[in-house]
Design a protein around this motif. Sequence first.
Motif, short mmCIF file in Angstrom:
data_model
loop_
_atom_site.label_atom_id
_atom_site.label_comp_id
_atom_site.label_asym_id
_atom_site.label_seq_id
_atom_site.Cartn_x
_atom_site.Cartn_y
_atom_site.Cartn_z
N LYS A 17 11.57 25.92 6.68
CA LYS A 17 12.13 26.08 5.33
C LYS A 17 12.32 27.55 4.98
N SER A 18 11.34 28.36 5.35
CA SER A 18 11.38 29.77 4.98
C SER A 18 12.48 30.54 5.72
N ASP A 19 12.98 29.99 6.84
CA ASP A 19 14.04 30.67 7.61
C ASP A 19 15.43 30.12 7.30
#
Length: 191
Positions: A150-152
Amino acid sequence: MKISSAKFIKGMVGPDPLMKDGKPQVAIIGRSNSGKSSLINSLVGVEGLARTSAYPGLTRELNLFLINKSFYLVDLPGYGFAKGSMEDKEKIHSLIGGYLFESGYVQKRVVLVIDSAIGMTESDLEMLGELTREKKHVVIVANKIDKIKKSDYARQMRLIQDQAQGNKVIPYSSFTRIGQPQLSDELFSQD
Ligand SMILES: Nc1nc2c(ncn2[C@@H]2O[C@H](COP(=O)(O)OP(=O)(O)OP(=O)(O)O)[C@@H](O)[C@H]2O)c(=O)[nH]1
Ligand SMILES: [Mg+2]
């Protein structure tokens, strides 16, 4: 559009009269192992329709599928597989090039499937350039989106979009079927 039937017609190894029978065709291309065959299965909702494998470079023909008795999906062999012999690579290259660029066939869309975790490779960009020069209507599918944290996600999608040369990019997962409705709309709407 609802898919009511999907049938494997044949594997083609060169020009084929069926490709001039007037039915719309959608080509699925991309690097070996990017998930083209899996994408076809998830797109039409038929497990095992197109052969998939953990061993890249296995598809060596143009596999032709007839959908709803009215249009073709063409599953092309993957390019950019490092381990094949030179002769194999040349054969695959001329198969792909022959179908896309030399035979005068018209594709409603050409779907360029990339592995979104890897992003666009040199060979993807080369293919995209060639498709653009030949004025093909390209849709880029960022497959395997389930692999991205999600963070990427935002950063990786921006990177892909920046390399897409203005073509539409659809995030997709053959596993979760994220993006399936959007891709289905894009390919099968009656425009
Ligand atoms: N995580 C994940 N893996 C996928 C996805 N789609 C395909 N794969 C895996 O990627 C590998 C290659 O899939 P294929 O569909 O055979 O790839 P292909 O592009 O048809 O490969 P070639 O026919 O060899 O060119 C298989 O191990 C699939 O299970 C996806 O959306 N997510
Ligand atoms: Mg395949």
